[in-house]
Design a protein around this motif. Structure first.
Motif, PDB file in Angstrom:
ATOM      1  N   ASN A  50       0.805  -1.212   0.000  1.00  0.00           N
ATOM      2  CA  ASN A  50       0.000   0.000   0.000  1.00  0.00           C
ATOM      3  C   ASN A  50       0.842   1.268   0.000  1.00  0.00           C
ATOM      4  O   ASN A  50       0.299   2.375   0.093  1.00  0.00           O
ATOM      5  CB  ASN A  50      -0.928   0.015   1.224  1.00  0.00           C
ATOM      6  N   GLY A  51       2.147   1.142  -0.050  1.00  0.00           N
ATOM      7  CA  GLY A  51       3.026   2.301  -0.049  1.00  0.00           C
ATOM      8  C   GLY A  51       4.003   2.260  -1.210  1.00  0.00           C
ATOM      9  O   GLY A  51       3.839   1.506  -2.165  1.00  0.00           O
ATOM     10  N   VAL A  52       5.030   3.083  -1.092  1.00  0.00           N
ATOM     11  CA  VAL A  52       6.022   3.214  -2.161  1.00  0.00           C
ATOM     12  C   VAL A  52       7.418   3.186  -1.555  1.00  0.00           C
ATOM     13  O   VAL A  52       7.684   3.871  -0.563  1.00  0.00           O
ATOM     14  CB  VAL A  52       5.812   4.525  -2.951  1.00  0.00           C
ATOM     15  N   GLN A  53       8.305   2.395  -2.169  1.00  0.00           N
ATOM     16  CA  GLN A  53       9.717   2.403  -1.805  1.00  0.00           C
ATOM     17  C   GLN A  53      10.409   3.483  -2.636  1.00  0.00           C
ATOM     18  O   GLN A  53      10.289   3.511  -3.863  1.00  0.00           O
ATOM     19  CB  GLN A  53      10.354   1.050  -2.072  1.00  0.00           C
ATOM     20  N   VAL A  54      11.110   4.378  -1.967  1.00  0.00           N
ATOM     21  CA  VAL A  54      11.720   5.530  -2.621  1.00  0.00           C
ATOM     22  C   VAL A  54      13.229   5.483  -2.417  1.00  0.00           C
ATOM     23  O   VAL A  54      13.704   5.254  -1.296  1.00  0.00           O
ATOM     24  CB  VAL A  54      11.173   6.855  -2.042  1.00  0.00           C
ATOM     25  N   THR A  55      13.977   5.696  -3.500  1.00  0.00           N
ATOM     26  CA  THR A  55      15.436   5.810  -3.425  1.00  0.00           C
ATOM     27  C   THR A  55      15.844   7.083  -4.152  1.00  0.00           C
ATOM     28  O   THR A  55      15.466   7.303  -5.308  1.00  0.00           O
ATOM     29  CB  THR A  55      16.132   4.598  -4.065  1.00  0.00           C
ATOM     30  N   VAL A  56      16.604   7.946  -3.455  1.00  0.00           N
ATOM     31  CA  VAL A  56      16.991   9.246  -4.013  1.00  0.00           C
ATOM     32  C   VAL A  56      18.502   9.397  -3.923  1.00  0.00           C
ATOM     33  O   VAL A  56      19.108   9.076  -2.891  1.00  0.00           O
ATOM     34  CB  VAL A  56      16.319  10.408  -3.240  1.00  0.00           C
ATOM     35  N   LYS A  84       2.343   7.161   2.828  1.00  0.00           N
ATOM     36  CA  LYS A  84       1.703   8.461   2.601  1.00  0.00           C
ATOM     37  C   LYS A  84       1.467   8.724   1.110  1.00  0.00           C
ATOM     38  O   LYS A  84       0.618   9.530   0.751  1.00  0.00           O
ATOM     39  CB  LYS A  84       2.553   9.591   3.190  1.00  0.00           C
ATOM     40  N   ILE A  85       2.255   8.073   0.265  1.00  0.00           N
ATOM     41  CA  ILE A  85       2.139   8.255  -1.175  1.00  0.00           C
ATOM     42  C   ILE A  85       1.940   6.901  -1.833  1.00  0.00           C
ATOM     43  O   ILE A  85       2.153   5.854  -1.227  1.00  0.00           O
ATOM     44  CB  ILE A  85       3.382   8.955  -1.767  1.00  0.00           C
ATOM     45  N   SER A  86       1.508   6.925  -3.093  1.00  0.00           N
ATOM     46  CA  SER A  86       1.298   5.715  -3.864  1.00  0.00           C
ATOM     47  C   SER A  86       1.512   6.055  -5.330  1.00  0.00           C
ATOM     48  O   SER A  86       1.516   7.235  -5.712  1.00  0.00           O
ATOM     49  CB  SER A  86      -0.124   5.179  -3.635  1.00  0.00           C
ATOM     50  N   LEU A  87       1.695   5.049  -6.148  1.00  0.00           N
ATOM     51  CA  LEU A  87       1.735   5.272  -7.594  1.00  0.00           C
ATOM     52  C   LEU A  87       0.358   5.070  -8.219  1.00  0.00           C
ATOM     53  O   LEU A  87       0.197   5.190  -9.428  1.00  0.00           O
ATOM     54  CB  LEU A  87       2.762   4.348  -8.254  1.00  0.00           C
ATOM     55  N   GLY A 136      -1.993   9.041  -5.282  1.00  0.00           N
ATOM     56  CA  GLY A 136      -1.088   8.829  -6.400  1.00  0.00           C
ATOM     57  C   GLY A 136      -0.198  10.026  -6.706  1.00  0.00           C
ATOM     58  O   GLY A 136      -0.649  11.169  -6.715  1.00  0.00           O
ATOM     59  N   ILE A 137       1.080   9.752  -6.981  1.00  0.00           N
ATOM     60  CA  ILE A 137       2.058  10.815  -7.229  1.00  0.00           C
ATOM     61  C   ILE A 137       2.567  10.837  -8.658  1.00  0.00           C
ATOM     62  O   ILE A 137       3.452  11.640  -8.986  1.00  0.00           O
ATOM     63  CB  ILE A 137       3.260  10.698  -6.264  1.00  0.00           C
ATOM     64  N   LEU A 138       2.038   9.978  -9.541  1.00  0.00           N
ATOM     65  CA  LEU A 138       2.475  10.034 -10.934  1.00  0.00           C
ATOM     66  C   LEU A 138       2.149  11.402 -11.533  1.00  0.00           C
ATOM     67  O   LEU A 138       1.089  11.979 -11.290  1.00  0.00           O
ATOM     68  CB  LEU A 138       1.796   8.938 -11.742  1.00  0.00           C
ATOM     69  N   LYS A 139       3.073  11.929 -12.316  1.00  0.00           N
ATOM     70  CA  LYS A 139       2.966  13.253 -12.949  1.00  0.00           C
ATOM     71  C   LYS A 139       2.889  14.369 -11.915  1.00  0.00           C
ATOM     72  O   LYS A 139       2.357  15.443 -12.180  1.00  0.00           O
ATOM     73  CB  LYS A 139       1.776  13.321 -13.907  1.00  0.00           C
ATOM     74  N   ARG A 140       3.455  14.142 -10.728  1.00  0.00           N
ATOM     75  CA  ARG A 140       3.689  15.211  -9.768  1.00  0.00           C
ATOM     76  C   ARG A 140       5.198  15.409  -9.692  1.00  0.00           C
ATOM     77  O   ARG A 140       5.946  14.807 -10.459  1.00  0.00           O
ATOM     78  CB  ARG A 140       3.072  14.870  -8.412  1.00  0.00           C
TER      79      ARG A 140
END
Length: 463
Positions: free
Chosen positions: A51-57, A140-143, A148-152
């Motif tokens: 239900n979430g997103v794994q983020v690598t920056v 807190k975010i999702s695809l 959804g955070i796509l195109k943000r």
């Protein structure tokens, strides 16, 4: 309070334009982080994880220390007004923090989205060499879906985040920005010209190869060349009392039928946009004519999302009550009730979605018997039926659901929830050959918040 999570589970994905994507591949996205002069200076990757997103920056060229990092509302890394200073700043075009709960409250990455910005993320830690790195998983975010955070945009700031001060935690200037783009997925957009279009309905005339879409806000109807994307105004809002244009269908004579929402009307327009006839449903309180379907016998069945009645337009263009839903298993409740409607190819039965309950219903035309097909399609809006496949456009959830129906159309199985490349409160869809065209209606932004412009329709290969 939601906590950061660290499990990674695959999510089913759909079909890229012209290319099948195996369901076992997780939904992923990438943002190339740019400096204000446009030079690339880092990358962020996003992988759906349950239900979430794994983020690598990873970002280079920053001052050592902690830097605030947030998802911002718009997919624009351009100069624009920063609400904190009311001045034009680099990457101001990204807007404010992504705030799906419309809380107006900057807070910590552990605060749930009903109480704080969805875009409030952990800080980026930058070492002495100027390289910043972060890896985390957050729900807190999702695809996909309403978070959804796509195109943000992902924005890295110059200062640490105090996780308290509105609107941005005193995190300072915007130093890096990247638009979050879905990996290996293609769509085509049809932009619209108006600042208040809010395109709700859509219909397709295969003879002319044109699309029609209408404004939920003012009733204006546009005609779009499906090949070139060229847009012309087909009918002005307010014509024949039409102040809203919702569900649409094109009949065998090339006339456009339009559901008129709170006016209680059904407008029929000639192929040149001139009025043919305006029909009125009974003058009872709180009408909301939402969608309609044309049947092989020349009649139409019309949904009302407020009044528990299905109306019929007879072949002679008379309006009558066709089915009193109070005598059926369909129970009207507060909110938007029956919405999208389609017919089986032979016209023997109807399928209609109840938005506020998520229930899909089957209605036999001859007997008017009502059967519950399936649950779980919350916020279902427009429907598209092709063979045994039903596409359900789910507005607040920001997805198109693909449902496989049984041979008798009285049961179904959800196969996939498809976000395309980022849907903004989609309302309905139509088939154009092997493609789907979906309206990005943004009806959630009519009363609060600023819509993304230009408004647009989005075309994608059927998945």
């Amino acid at each position: 309070m939601k906590r950061l999570m660290f499990s990674v589970l695959p999510l089913m994905v759909g079909l890229a334009l012209g290319q099948a994507v195996p369901a076992s591949i997780p939904l992923t996205a990438t943002a190339t982080l740019m400096m204000p002069d446009g030079e690339a200076a880092g990358t962020a990757t996003f992988t759906q994880a349950g239900n979430g997103v794994q983020v690598t920056v990873q970002v280079s060229g920053l001052a050592a220390g902690n830097h605030g990092m947030h998802v911002h509302e718009y997919g624009r890394c351009t100069p624009g007004v920063d609400a904190a200073t009311n001045t034009i700043v680099p990457f101001g075009g990204a807007g404010g923090h992504f705030d799906p709960g419309m809380t107006g409250n900057h807070d910590s990455p552990q605060t749930d989205n009903m109480h704080g910005h969805g875009g409030d993320l952990p800080m980026l830690v930058v070492g002495a060499d100027g390289t910043g790195r972060a890896t985390f998983t957050t729900d807190k975010i999702s695809l996909t879906g309403e978070n959804g955070i796509l195109k943000r945009s992902l924005v890295v700031h110059a200062m640490p985040d105090d996780y308290m001060s509105d609107p941005s935690g005193k995190s300072g200037a915007r130093e890096r920005c990247g638009v979050i783009e879905r990996d290996s997925f293609e769509t085509r957009n049809y932009p619209l010209p108006g600042p208040q279009d809010f395109p709700e309905g859509v219909a397709y005339d295969a003879v002319k190869d044109v699309l029609y879409t209408g404004s939920a806000a003012n009733g204006t109807i546009y005609q779009i060349d499906a090949k070139t994307g060229n847009v012309i105004k087909f009918s002005d809002g307010g014509a024949q009392g039409r102040n809203s244009a919702l569900g649409m269908k094109v009949d065998a004579s090339g006339r456009l039928w339009v559901a008129g929402g709170a006016s209680g009307s059904i407008s029929i327009l000639n192929g040149d946009g001139t009025p043919f006839k305006t029909l009125m449903t009974p003058r009872t309180p709180l009408p909301f004519i939402n969608d309609l379907v044309l049947l092989p016998d020349g009649s139409a069945i019309v949904t009302d999302s407020s009044r528990p009645t299905l109306f019929q337009v007879t072949p002679e263009l008379r309006v009558r009550k066709w089915l009193d839903l109070r005598d059926t298993p369909i129970e009207y409740q507060p909110g938007t009730n029956l919405n999208g409607i389609v017919a089986l190819p032979d016209g023997s039965a109807l399928l209609t979605i109840q938005s506020n309950t998520g229930i899909l219903w089957h209605i036999d035309v001859a007997s008017q018997q009502v059967t519950r097909v399936m649950d779980g399609l919350n916020n279902g809006d427009g429907l598209v039926l092709t063979g045994q496949t039903l596409y359900v456009v789910r507005n607040k959830d920001g997805v198109v659901s693909k449902v496989m129906l049984a041979a008798d159309f009285k049961s179904g199985t959800l196969q996939i929830n498809e976000p395309l490349r980022g849907l903004r409160f989609p309302a309905t869809a139509v088939l154009v050959g092997d493609d789907l065209v979906v309206t990005q209606a943004q009806l959630d932004k009519r009363q609060k918040g600023a819509p993304e412009t230009p408004f647009q329709l989005t075309r994608v290969k059927r998945f």
